[in-house]
Scaffold this motif. Structure first.
Motif, PDB file in Angstrom:
ATOM      1  N   VAL A 122      17.176  15.926   8.106  1.00 36.20           N
ATOM      2  CA  VAL A 122      16.146  15.159   8.812  1.00 36.20           C
ATOM      3  C   VAL A 122      14.868  15.085   7.977  1.00 36.20           C
ATOM      4  O   VAL A 122      14.245  14.027   7.867  1.00 36.20           O
ATOM      5  N   ALA A 123      14.497  16.205   7.354  1.00 36.00           N
ATOM      6  CA  ALA A 123      13.316  16.200   6.485  1.00 36.00           C
ATOM      7  C   ALA A 123      13.550  15.286   5.279  1.00 36.00           C
ATOM      8  O   ALA A 123      12.641  14.557   4.856  1.00 36.00           O
ATOM      9  N   GLY A 124      14.756  15.311   4.726  1.00 33.56           N
ATOM     10  CA  GLY A 124      15.075  14.416   3.623  1.00 33.56           C
ATOM     11  C   GLY A 124      15.029  12.959   4.042  1.00 33.56           C
ATOM     12  O   GLY A 124      14.587  12.097   3.275  1.00 33.56           O
ATOM     13  N   MET A 125      15.485  12.684   5.260  1.00 30.26           N
ATOM     14  CA  MET A 125      15.426  11.318   5.766  1.00 30.26           C
ATOM     15  C   MET A 125      13.980  10.852   5.871  1.00 30.26           C
ATOM     16  O   MET A 125      13.647   9.731   5.467  1.00 30.26           O
ATOM     17  N   CYS A 126      13.111  11.701   6.379  1.00 28.03           N
ATOM     18  CA  CYS A 126      11.693  11.328   6.493  1.00 28.03           C
ATOM     19  C   CYS A 126      11.081  11.068   5.123  1.00 28.03           C
ATOM     20  O   CYS A 126      10.303  10.126   4.953  1.00 28.03           O
ATOM     21  N   MET A 127      11.445  11.883   4.157  1.00 23.13           N
ATOM     22  CA  MET A 127      10.924  11.698   2.805  1.00 23.13           C
ATOM     23  C   MET A 127      11.408  10.378   2.207  1.00 23.13           C
ATOM     24  O   MET A 127      10.639   9.657   1.571  1.00 23.13           O
ATOM     25  N   LEU A 128      12.676  10.051   2.423  1.00 24.73           N
ATOM     26  CA  LEU A 128      13.208   8.795   1.901  1.00 24.73           C
ATOM     27  C   LEU A 128      12.566   7.582   2.567  1.00 24.73           C
ATOM     28  O   LEU A 128      12.346   6.549   1.922  1.00 24.73           O
ATOM     29  N   VAL A 129      12.262   7.688   3.857  1.00 22.81           N
ATOM     30  CA  VAL A 129      11.566   6.593   4.544  1.00 22.81           C
ATOM     31  C   VAL A 129      10.184   6.390   3.936  1.00 22.81           C
ATOM     32  O   VAL A 129       9.767   5.255   3.663  1.00 22.81           O
ATOM     33  N   LEU A 130       9.479   7.488   3.694  1.00 29.06           N
ATOM     34  CA  LEU A 130       8.143   7.372   3.113  1.00 29.06           C
ATOM     35  C   LEU A 130       8.183   6.774   1.711  1.00 29.06           C
ATOM     36  O   LEU A 130       7.341   5.955   1.359  1.00 29.06           O
ATOM     37  N   VAL A 131       9.159   7.177   0.914  1.00 31.08           N
ATOM     38  CA  VAL A 131       9.280   6.617  -0.435  1.00 31.08           C
ATOM     39  C   VAL A 131       9.602   5.129  -0.367  1.00 31.08           C
ATOM     40  O   VAL A 131       9.030   4.323  -1.109  1.00 31.08           O
ATOM     41  N   SER A 132      10.493   4.748   0.532  1.00 27.87           N
ATOM     42  CA  SER A 132      10.857   3.342   0.664  1.00 27.87           C
ATOM     43  C   SER A 132       9.674   2.487   1.112  1.00 27.87           C
ATOM     44  O   SER A 132       9.430   1.410   0.559  1.00 27.87           O
ATOM     45  N   LEU A 133       8.946   2.973   2.092  1.00 24.46           N
ATOM     46  CA  LEU A 133       7.786   2.212   2.563  1.00 24.46           C
ATOM     47  C   LEU A 133       6.679   2.179   1.522  1.00 24.46           C
ATOM     48  O   LEU A 133       5.969   1.180   1.401  1.00 24.46           O
ATOM     49  N   ASN A 134       6.528   3.259   0.774  1.00 25.72           N
ATOM     50  CA  ASN A 134       5.532   3.265  -0.295  1.00 25.72           C
ATOM     51  C   ASN A 134       5.878   2.219  -1.346  1.00 25.72           C
ATOM     52  O   ASN A 134       4.997   1.502  -1.826  1.00 25.72           O
ATOM     53  N   ASN A 135       7.141   2.128  -1.711  1.00 23.74           N
ATOM     54  CA  ASN A 135       7.550   1.115  -2.695  1.00 23.74           C
ATOM     55  C   ASN A 135       7.292  -0.288  -2.173  1.00 23.74           C
ATOM     56  O   ASN A 135       6.876  -1.168  -2.918  1.00 23.74           O
ATOM     57  N   ARG A 136       7.542  -0.525  -0.911  1.00 23.76           N
ATOM     58  CA  ARG A 136       7.360  -1.855  -0.337  1.00 23.76           C
ATOM     59  C   ARG A 136       5.888  -2.219  -0.225  1.00 23.76           C
ATOM     60  O   ARG A 136       5.469  -3.299  -0.612  1.00 23.76           O
ATOM     61  N   TRP A 137       5.088  -1.293   0.289  1.00 25.27           N
ATOM     62  CA  TRP A 137       3.683  -1.620   0.541  1.00 25.27           C
ATOM     63  C   TRP A 137       2.841  -1.561  -0.719  1.00 25.27           C
ATOM     64  O   TRP A 137       1.796  -2.183  -0.801  1.00 25.27           O
ATOM     65  N   ARG A 138       3.284  -0.834  -1.725  1.00 21.96           N
ATOM     66  CA  ARG A 138       2.522  -0.767  -2.963  1.00 21.96           C
ATOM     67  C   ARG A 138       2.644  -2.065  -3.742  1.00 21.96           C
ATOM     68  O   ARG A 138       1.710  -2.473  -4.413  1.00 21.96           O
ATOM     69  N   THR A 139       3.794  -2.727  -3.672  1.00 23.59           N
ATOM     70  CA  THR A 139       3.990  -3.955  -4.435  1.00 23.59           C
ATOM     71  C   THR A 139       3.395  -5.179  -3.751  1.00 23.59           C
ATOM     72  O   THR A 139       3.326  -6.232  -4.354  1.00 23.59           O
ATOM     73  N   ARG A 140       2.989  -5.035  -2.523  1.00 31.31           N
ATOM     74  CA  ARG A 140       2.403  -6.175  -1.811  1.00 31.31           C
ATOM     75  C   ARG A 140       1.050  -6.503  -2.423  1.00 31.31           C
ATOM     76  O   ARG A 140       0.186  -5.664  -2.551  1.00 31.31           O
TER      77      ARG A 140
END
Length: 92
Positions: free
Chosen positions: A31-49
């Motif tokens: 579950v902690a790994g899932m949360c970390m992967l969500v944060l990394v994915s959203l960071n990649n998406r919102w950083r490139t905007r």
């Protein structure tokens, strides 16, 4: 292989969850790994905007969050399960 630090963080997160499964730790690690992967994915998406005139927002933020959550839960669950199977096969 890792062109961005976030790719290395995602890889190390998946590896950690897999090793945690092999060592028969609690499923809360997944579950902690899932949360970390969500944060990394959203960071990649919102950083490139971009914030200029040429930026386009093709996918709404709630949809992006839902797909990141689904993807991260499947990846974390699969890596934890793979770690469990590996632990059984290796006799850990």
């Amino acid at each position: 292989m890792f062109d961005r630090p976030s790719n290395a963080i995602a890889f190390l997160t998946i590896l950690t969850v897999c090793l945690a499964g092999a060592m028969r730790t609690t499923w809360w690690i997944a579950v902690a790994g899932m949360c970390m992967l969500v944060l990394v994915s959203l960071n990649n998406r919102w950083r490139t905007r971009g914030f200029g005139f040429g930026s386009s927002n093709a996918i709404a933020d709630p949809v992006q969050f839902a797909t990141s959550l689904l993807n991260a839960s499947l990846i974390a669950g699969a890596s934890y399960g793979l770690g469990q199977v590996t632990g059984v096969l290796w006799g850990v």
